[in-house]
Design an enzyme around this catalytic site. Structure first.
Site, PDB file in Angstrom:
ATOM      1  N   ASN A 151      -8.575  -8.831  13.321  1.00  5.06           N
ATOM      2  CA  ASN A 151      -9.386  -9.891  13.926  1.00  5.06           C
ATOM      3  C   ASN A 151      -8.560 -10.852  14.779  1.00  5.06           C
ATOM      4  O   ASN A 151      -7.395 -11.085  14.506  1.00  5.06           O
ATOM      5  CB  ASN A 151     -10.083 -10.702  12.832  1.00  5.06           C
ATOM      6  CG  ASN A 151      -9.088 -11.408  11.926  1.00  5.06           C
ATOM      7  OD1 ASN A 151      -8.569 -10.797  11.006  1.00  5.06           O
ATOM      8  ND2 ASN A 151      -8.785 -12.669  12.188  1.00  5.06           N
TER       9      ASN A 151
ATOM     10  N   SER B 284       0.940  -8.208   8.672  1.00  2.00           N
ATOM     11  CA  SER B 284      -0.287  -8.832   8.180  1.00  2.00           C
ATOM     12  C   SER B 284      -0.215 -10.325   8.489  1.00  2.00           C
ATOM     13  O   SER B 284       0.843 -10.846   8.809  1.00  2.00           O
ATOM     14  CB  SER B 284      -0.417  -8.636   6.671  1.00  2.00           C
ATOM     15  OG  SER B 284      -0.296  -7.279   6.337  1.00  2.00           O
ATOM     16  N   GLY B 285      -1.329 -11.008   8.327  1.00  2.00           N
ATOM     17  CA  GLY B 285      -1.325 -12.464   8.523  1.00  2.00           C
ATOM     18  C   GLY B 285      -2.439 -12.940   9.439  1.00  2.00           C
ATOM     19  O   GLY B 285      -2.393 -14.058   9.947  1.00  2.00           O
TER      20      GLY B 285
ATOM     21  N   TRP C 245     -13.821  -0.088  -2.518  1.00  2.00           N
ATOM     22  CA  TRP C 245     -12.539  -0.549  -1.979  1.00  2.00           C
ATOM     23  C   TRP C 245     -11.509   0.575  -2.019  1.00  2.00           C
ATOM     24  O   TRP C 245     -10.347   0.352  -1.709  1.00  2.00           O
ATOM     25  CB  TRP C 245     -12.010  -1.734  -2.787  1.00  2.00           C
ATOM     26  CG  TRP C 245     -12.645  -3.035  -2.414  1.00  2.00           C
ATOM     27  CD1 TRP C 245     -13.545  -3.741  -3.151  1.00  2.00           C
ATOM     28  CD2 TRP C 245     -12.432  -3.783  -1.221  1.00  2.00           C
ATOM     29  NE1 TRP C 245     -13.905  -4.877  -2.489  1.00  2.00           N
ATOM     30  CE2 TRP C 245     -13.241  -4.934  -1.304  1.00  2.00           C
ATOM     31  CE3 TRP C 245     -11.640  -3.583  -0.083  1.00  2.00           C
ATOM     32  CZ2 TRP C 245     -13.270  -5.891  -0.292  1.00  2.00           C
ATOM     33  CZ3 TRP C 245     -11.680  -4.547   0.922  1.00  2.00           C
ATOM     34  CH2 TRP C 245     -12.480  -5.679   0.807  1.00  2.00           C
TER      35      TRP C 245
ATOM     36  N   ASP D 286     -11.829  -6.623  11.444  1.00  2.00           N
ATOM     37  CA  ASP D 286     -10.592  -5.923  11.758  1.00  2.00           C
ATOM     38  C   ASP D 286     -10.874  -4.431  11.988  1.00  2.00           C
ATOM     39  O   ASP D 286     -11.683  -3.852  11.273  1.00  2.00           O
ATOM     40  CB  ASP D 286      -9.607  -6.007  10.591  1.00  2.00           C
ATOM     41  CG  ASP D 286      -9.238  -7.425  10.202  1.00  2.00           C
ATOM     42  OD1 ASP D 286     -10.146  -8.188   9.849  1.00  2.00           O
ATOM     43  OD2 ASP D 286      -8.047  -7.738  10.224  1.00  2.00           O
TER      44      ASP D 286
ATOM     45  N   ASP E 151     -14.684 -11.295  11.572  1.00  2.00           N
ATOM     46  CA  ASP E 151     -13.541 -10.764  10.825  1.00  2.00           C
ATOM     47  C   ASP E 151     -13.606  -9.243  10.669  1.00  2.00           C
ATOM     48  O   ASP E 151     -13.246  -8.714   9.628  1.00  2.00           O
ATOM     49  CB  ASP E 151     -13.466 -11.435   9.428  1.00  2.00           C
ATOM     50  CG  ASP E 151     -12.109 -11.249   8.778  1.00  2.00           C
ATOM     51  OD1 ASP E 151     -11.178 -10.753   9.447  1.00  2.00           O
ATOM     52  OD2 ASP E 151     -11.982 -11.565   7.585  1.00  2.00           O
TER      53      ASP E 151
ATOM     54  N   ARG F 117       0.792  -1.234   0.000  1.00  2.00           N
ATOM     55  CA  ARG F 117       0.000   0.000   0.000  1.00  2.00           C
ATOM     56  C   ARG F 117       0.820   1.277   0.000  1.00  2.00           C
ATOM     57  O   ARG F 117       0.266   2.363   0.038  1.00  2.00           O
ATOM     58  CB  ARG F 117      -0.971   0.000   1.173  1.00  2.00           C
ATOM     59  CG  ARG F 117      -1.842  -1.218   1.158  1.00  2.00           C
ATOM     60  CD  ARG F 117      -3.126  -1.116   1.906  1.00  2.00           C
ATOM     61  NE  ARG F 117      -3.817  -2.378   1.698  1.00  2.00           N
ATOM     62  CZ  ARG F 117      -3.551  -3.488   2.406  1.00  2.00           C
ATOM     63  NH1 ARG F 117      -2.677  -3.468   3.377  1.00  2.00           N
ATOM     64  NH2 ARG F 117      -4.167  -4.601   2.130  1.00  2.00           N
TER      65      ARG F 117
END
Lengths: 249, 524
Positions: B251, B182-183, B455, B296, B294, B123
């Site tokens: 999450n 991330s992950g 998005w 987040d 989920d 990003r």
């Protein structure tokens, strides 16, 4: 505690299950709701065929399981690579079963399709039936003839990452600022514009801000029910004809 | 001699971006020096050349195309005549602002066994001093020479084989580079790190899932904290006066089966206020305790000052993925106000402390349960924009529910670990909108409907505009005062990126990536 006991048992069973059994469980969970318990089609296409039109090989099938098919009702999934492999193997095995013989007279069905039913006219613009025999089961085809609005395609794949309108022939009715009314199939829609094709094949492009009315006729189909039009044996013949359409032109 | 002089004029000098310039970014509106334009997470440009009166004349200036099929999610940095971008999967480039041609590119070979839930993306980069900083999918942080793109240091942040990756743009704060991992769908244990900008040596680490003996550890059962996720995959904000970094988390793991991890699961779906020098937690606020959908909280925290209940307050606003807008005191984390800003059917509301009052029957079950918002939330990682001029928060909102279902999952390092999933709701076509929200109350001021759930993020400008992009392939400009659409351009591919605005040679630009292309637009 009870739950834990159960989960341990489930885990034990899962670890004992063969790849094929795991594939069957995955199929029942993810695929059967659309493709039918035996994979012979429903809302989703018939998978119990020796050659899948969208998946030439296992890699292609595996990719479809992961990514879905944009523009159709087939969504993507998130599975581990082992699950994906088990499922692919299971779907391939479905194609080894010998399909039941189709009742009815396809030649007579074709005559009815082109003559009495008047189907050809609409279907030269509407849903393409040239390989419908590969994509849909016998029972689904019969249901579509007697109750066309029972399962109108939807398709809003959750992981849609490209612009592609679902090929769902959504009927749309618009009224322009000048009061002109047009009804047709939606070809494209975005935030600002909509494009459609009327039942005579004319195409239109409208700026949504310039429309007086825009109605989306969800669940509606322009196709009439043929239950009172065809006799029972005629329906069987038309279904036999449709089942014979396998994309070989 | 003459040639050398020409060379010096044409090629901009190497970036010299000391911390103070980023801190005082408002003083140089021509540039865009950090991920959100300023440390406050505003994604607001003080430029005013493009206005509601002339925006209809906006046209493409140049396009830059990536050579990668993955989503192009960049938010560019602009500094002194150069645009610094990241490209998928983990590449970077310095572009000439005059032409869009690259001065240099950095290409990284990514191992085939990296684990990413949602595309091989990046990003953006951070710039500090004479360096460009990039996080990579194989979970490294690297420093590049801003003049050449050469690697100055390259440090492993985590082991990518166990499911870690980096997709966020780093945040340069004083002499450190802050990055989150991330992950969250791979049962990682999340963290936020700070590295010495000069040497690449790690200065601190904050584990977003507390270990034994740490406060919050009691919100996890047994060993579940080890796979508790709470990834930190969106860039944070910074308050220089309070010396606090605000960074949000994702999450808990596994995503959908809460039965295996009873408790609130701190600090998942939370906002953390961390001391910029030590990484120590000053406060936290959890938006969705014990999340099973989920949701987040990975949004850029928006910092703003205003009078609240008769007193001047340092505030923080967040339109959350769970469908609620939150107003907090950013000194203490105290919850001040909150309300639903999008369709939701899982909570009765928020209690006096901002904790959601859950409705029964909203947890995922094997047969599935229909919940709004869906897995992708009422908004996602794409940035909101705060205009100090209109005092409105602009949010790209998603109107999309899902059928959530629960399954069981066994944790294996590097394997997908979500324990369930979701489906679309048959017969319902998801949509979205750009919403202007009063950040003090969460009340909606206006709304511009979008055909598809967005998005892409938003940038507002002092010229009185809100720029953004749609998932159906348009980029657009709205009147910041009332949401009226004033300009649009069919970019032909979905926007999954955050836009910026900058000035070059007397012209204001608007830049946004759509599909595989970075577009820049300007007036005649």
């Amino acid at each position: 505690m009870i739950w834990r006991g159960y989960s341990l048992l489930a885990l034990l069973l899962a670890s004992l299950a063969s790849g094929q059994e795991k594939g069957a469980i995955l199929f029942a969970t993810h695929c059967a709701p659309c493709h039918g318990a035996k994979g012979d089609g429903g809302r989703g296409s018939n998978l119990a065929v020796p050659k899948l039109p969208r998946a030439a090989d296992d890699t292609a099938l595996s990719n479809i399981v992961t990514l879905g098919i944009p523009g159709t009702q087939m969504p993507g999934t998130r599975m581990t690579s082992a699950e994906n492999r088990d499922l692919v193997d299971y779907v391939r095995a479905l194609g080894l079963t010998v399909p039941a013989a189709v009742e009815g007279d396809p030649a007579r069905g074709e005559t009815l399709f082109n003559g009495k039913g008047g189907c050809r006219g609409c279907h030269s613009l509407g849903p393409d039936l040239s390989d419908i025999g590969v994509r849909r089961s016998i029972s689904y085809l019969r249901k579509s003839l007697t109750d066309p609005e029972a399962e109108v395609p939807e398709s809003f794949a959750v992981y849609r990452r490209i612009i592609l309108m679902p090929d769902n022939f959504l009927m749309v009715h618009v009224v322009t600022a000048e009061g002109r009314a047009v009804t047709g199939f939606r070809l494209n829609e975005d935030t600002f514009t909509i494009q459609l094709r009327d039942f005579d094949g004319r195409i239109y492009s409208f700026d949504k801000s310039e429309l007086k009315d825009l109605q989306k006729l969800w669940g509606k189909s322009p196709m009439p029910s043929y239950s009172g039009v065809f006799s029972d044996s005629e329906l069987t013949d038309v279904v036999a004809y449709l089942a014979s359409l396998r994309g070989e032109r | 001699m003459k040639l050398a002089l020409l060379f010096a004029i044409v090629l901009p000098a190497a970036a010299q971006i000391p911390y103070e310039r980023i801190r005082d970014a408002a003083h140089e509106p021509a540039n865009w020096l950090t991920y959100s334009g300023n440390y406050s997470g505003h994604r607001f440009s003080p430029l005013r050349r493009i206005t509601p009166a002339n925006v209809a004349r906006l046209h493409p200036a140049w396009l830059y195309q990536t050579n990668d099929l993955n989503q192009f999610e960049v938010s560019p940095i602009v500094a002194d005549g150069v645009m610094y971008i990241s490209e998928p999967p983990s590449n970077a480039a310095a572009l000439d602002l005059a032409t869009g041609r690259p001065f240099w590119t950095y290409r990284r070979a990514i191992p085939s066994d990296v684990h990413v839930c949602c595309g091989q993306v990046n990003r953006g980069v951070a710039v500090l001093g004479e360096r460009v900083y990039l996080g990579t999918l194989d979970a490294h942080l690297i420093a590049l020479d801003a003049r050449t793109g050469r690697v100055l240091w390259d440090v492993p942040v985590a082991d990518y084989k166990t499911g870690y990756s980096i997709t966020a743009a780093p945040l340069a704060v004083k002499d450190k580079i802050v990055i989150g991992v991330s992950g969250g769908e791979y049962g990682i244990r999340g963290f936020i790190d700070a590295y010495d900008a000069q040497t690449g040596k790690r200065a601190w680490r904050f584990w977003t899932v507390p270990g034994p003996g740490e406060p919050g550890h009691e919100t996890w059962l047994g060993e579940t904290w080890k796979t508790g996720s709470a990834a930190a995959w969106v860039t944070g904000s910074f308050d220089a006066a309070l010396n606090l970094i605000y960074w949000a988390t994702g999450n808990p793991g596994p995503d959908y089966d809460g039965n295996v991890r009873p408790g609130d699961n701190l600090y998942s779906d939370s906002l953390l206020a961390l001391d910029a020098d030590s990484g120590q937690r000053r406060w936290h606020f959890q938006f969705t305790p014990h999340d099973t959908h989920d949701w987040d909280a990975n949004h850029v925290p928006v910092l703003f000052d205003a009078e609240y209940a008769g007193k001047p307050r340092r505030l923080i606003g967040n339109a959350n993925r769970n469908g609620f807008y939150y107003l907090l005191d950013r000194r203490t984390g105290e919850f001040l106000a909150g309300r639903a800003y999008a369709r939701q059917n899982w909570a009765k509301g928020l209690d006096a402390n901002g904790r959601p009052v859950m409705l029964p029957g909203t947890e995922p079950v094997p047969a599935g349960v229909v919940i709004y918002p869906g897995i992708h939330g009422a908004t996602n990682w794409a940035s909101s924009s705060y205009s100090p001029q209109t005092r409105l928060l602009y949010v790209a909102a998603r109107e999309e529910g899902n059928t959530f279902y629960r399954a069981t999952a066994e944790y294996k390092p590097g394997n997908y670990y979500s324990a369930g999933g979701m489906r679309g709701i048959p017969g319902v076509e998801p949509s979205g909108s750009v919403k202007a929200i009063d950040p003090l109350t969460g009340q909606q001021r206006w709304e511009f409907p979008l055909h598809t759930p967005p998005w892409g993020g938003l940038v507002s400008t002092a010229g009185g505009l809100v720029f953004g992009g749609t998932a159906d392939g348009y980029v657009f400009a709205l009147d910041a005062a009332n949401g009226k659409p004033l300009w649009r351009f069919n970019a032909g591919a979905p926007v999954l990126s955050n836009p910026i605005s900058y000035e070059f040679r007397g012209k204001q630009y608007f830049a946004i990536a759509a599909g595989r292309v970075l577009f820049t637009f300007t007036l005649d």
